[in-house]
Design a protein around this motif. Sequence first.
Motif, PDB file in Angstrom:
ATOM      1  N   LYS A 285       0.812  -1.336   0.119  1.00 31.01           N
ATOM      2  CA  LYS A 285       0.086   0.012   0.122  1.00 31.01           C
ATOM      3  C   LYS A 285       0.854   1.539  -0.015  1.00 31.01           C
ATOM      4  N   ILE A 286       1.971   1.305   0.687  1.00 33.98           N
ATOM      5  CA  ILE A 286       2.607   2.627   0.982  1.00 33.98           C
ATOM      6  C   ILE A 286       3.664   2.682  -0.435  1.00 33.98           C
ATOM      7  N   PHE A 287       4.286   1.528  -0.965  1.00 33.61           N
ATOM      8  CA  PHE A 287       5.015   1.574  -2.142  1.00 33.61           C
ATOM      9  C   PHE A 287       4.237   2.126  -3.292  1.00 33.61           C
TER      10      PHE A 287
ATOM     11  N   LYS B  49       1.400   4.122  -2.954  1.00 42.92           N
ATOM     12  CA  LYS B  49       0.926   5.326  -2.642  1.00 42.92           C
ATOM     13  C   LYS B  49       1.947   6.329  -3.139  1.00 42.92           C
ATOM     14  N   ILE B  50       3.638   5.899  -2.919  1.00 39.47           N
ATOM     15  CA  ILE B  50       4.621   6.779  -3.112  1.00 39.47           C
ATOM     16  C   ILE B  50       4.730   6.610  -4.843  1.00 39.47           C
TER      17      ILE B  50
ATOM     18  N   TYR C  26       9.339  -1.793  -6.383  1.00 38.07           N
ATOM     19  CA  TYR C  26       9.777  -2.283  -5.374  1.00 38.07           C
ATOM     20  C   TYR C  26       9.906  -4.085  -5.270  1.00 38.07           C
TER      21      TYR C  26
ATOM     22  N   GLU D  85       4.510   2.789   7.465  1.00 39.63           N
ATOM     23  CA  GLU D  85       4.062   3.977   6.872  1.00 39.63           C
ATOM     24  C   GLU D  85       5.145   5.116   7.023  1.00 39.63           C
TER      25      GLU D  85
ATOM     26  N   ILE E  92       8.065   4.800   6.060  1.00 36.04           N
ATOM     27  CA  ILE E  92       8.912   4.856   4.771  1.00 36.04           C
ATOM     28  C   ILE E  92       8.589   6.064   4.021  1.00 36.04           C
ATOM     29  N   GLU E  93       7.520   6.708   4.054  1.00 34.94           N
ATOM     30  CA  GLU E  93       6.822   7.475   3.324  1.00 34.94           C
ATOM     31  C   GLU E  93       7.546   8.994   3.995  1.00 34.94           C
ATOM     32  N   LYS E  94       8.043   9.046   5.006  1.00 35.30           N
ATOM     33  CA  LYS E  94       8.807  10.079   5.332  1.00 35.30           C
ATOM     34  C   LYS E  94      10.229   9.986   5.146  1.00 35.30           C
TER      35      LYS E  94
ATOM     36  N   TYR F  28      11.595   8.478   2.385  1.00 34.75           N
ATOM     37  CA  TYR F  28      11.697   8.473   0.956  1.00 34.75           C
ATOM     38  C   TYR F  28      12.101  10.101   0.654  1.00 34.75           C
TER      39      TYR F  28
END
Length: 502
Positions: free
Chosen positions: A32-34, A36-37, A41, A107, A109-111, A113
């Motif tokens: 989901k997070i990959f 979203k960004i 992956y 989640e 990871i979004e910070k 990146y």
Amino acid sequence: MKNRLKRKKISAIIACYGDERAIPIMHKRLVKIFKKIGLNYEIIFVNDGSLDNTESVLASLCRQDKHVIGVNHSRNFSSQMAFTSGMDIATGDAVVLLDGDLQDPPEIIEKFYPKWLKGFDIVYGVRVKREAPLYMVFLYKSFYRVFHKLSYIKIPLDAGDFSLIDRRVVDALKEFPERDRFLRGLRAWVGFKQTGVPYTRPERMFGKTTNSILKNLNWATKGIFSFSYVPLQFLALLSSVIFVFASLAIIVLVILKLINPDIPHGVTSILIAILFFGALQLLGISILGEYMGKIFEEVKGRLKALWTILRIVILPYDKLDKIIPKKGIVLDIGCGNGGFTNYIVLGSKERKVTGIDFSKDRISQAVKSIRKRKNIKFIFGDVVKTNLPKANCYLMIDMLHHISFKNQDKIIRFISKRLDGNSLLIIKEVDSSNRVPFLFGHIIEKFLYPKDMIYARSKKEWERLFLSLGLSSKVIPGVFYFPDSTQIFVIRPIKNLSNSDR
């Protein structure tokens, strides 16, 4: 930053032990997070000898999702070796290390990146809050502060293994030969540009932690012994103090005996003698311990790993990658263990790269580094005697000065006859006329390769050699922020000159 905007594959490496229920949730949250960004992956789950149903859960997940890779250890080797196994097979431009119990929230990871895109090579999570019993929170915070004070490197406070690490740092970490690893210490030791991102570390979602106070104490001891000489220095100081005290006691006892011969003696004299000789032995052991500490540091092989890290910085990889054609056949002559060869493969999928070296050990290491990449191969042999197809680009990076002048001439002459208007030769070599940087590099080379002779030429001597072989050369300086004497020569055949004239 521009390079990182182009390189957008992240490898998530998850160390798992008894996490069969957490794995599907971890996978779902990561995907989901990959997405979203907007990243390409891969997700690498490393089963570190779990006693539950983790292996079959991973097998099922691998069948469902082609982005998932499952690795099963034959027994429990520790989370540090699980992360190492993952890094060995990761193909991403950066890796993210996470514990499989969901205490490292995907989640975050979004910070991580955006920090990576801004140029930070390592982005680590800082545990500003921990959902755990108060006594454990106190012990963890105390350890990080004690470790920070005792360590001979700057260790970030409250930073665990949860982090995003750039590819060039991963390659540097893989050079360390240590088996008993403390990754968060090694991560700080390698340097590079680092920053932290605060987050709250939650409790385990399932089951109970396998970490007891005793295990945490062993973990803390490993970290301190790996990155601190203070215990040895404290032993030396303590033995010195006892030795001085015992010596003074002996002097006082002798003076008192001279002043008053009838003073009682016996037990006191024996105790002082025991104290004196015990302190003498302890002092000798502590001195021996200091030497053993130095041996311990050398055995870990970090100095050679440090030179590998410096080479990544000073080559410079990015500058060379821009010169090498993005398409066609590339031949890396004297490729060593394949570090740079792998780097240029990552730079373009349309390059077909072959590395060749006459060291069996180095080629063996290089072959192991290929992983799943299909546009790269390594060959053991002498480039002059090996039947290889013509290449669009020939590379000789920091290798010619390790062979005799005669063999230098022989290889360059051989390659010159294979060059045409559509191909080029790139040589990176030392310039012996640049005295101070050359001397600095020469000392390092002698330390790392004491048996090797160094056959260096000046920039003008290189240019005369190229011209004598009918080759034109363009010189590109190396780097300015490091005392490095090397020059990059981009070489092409002089027009209207046949191969027979070279």
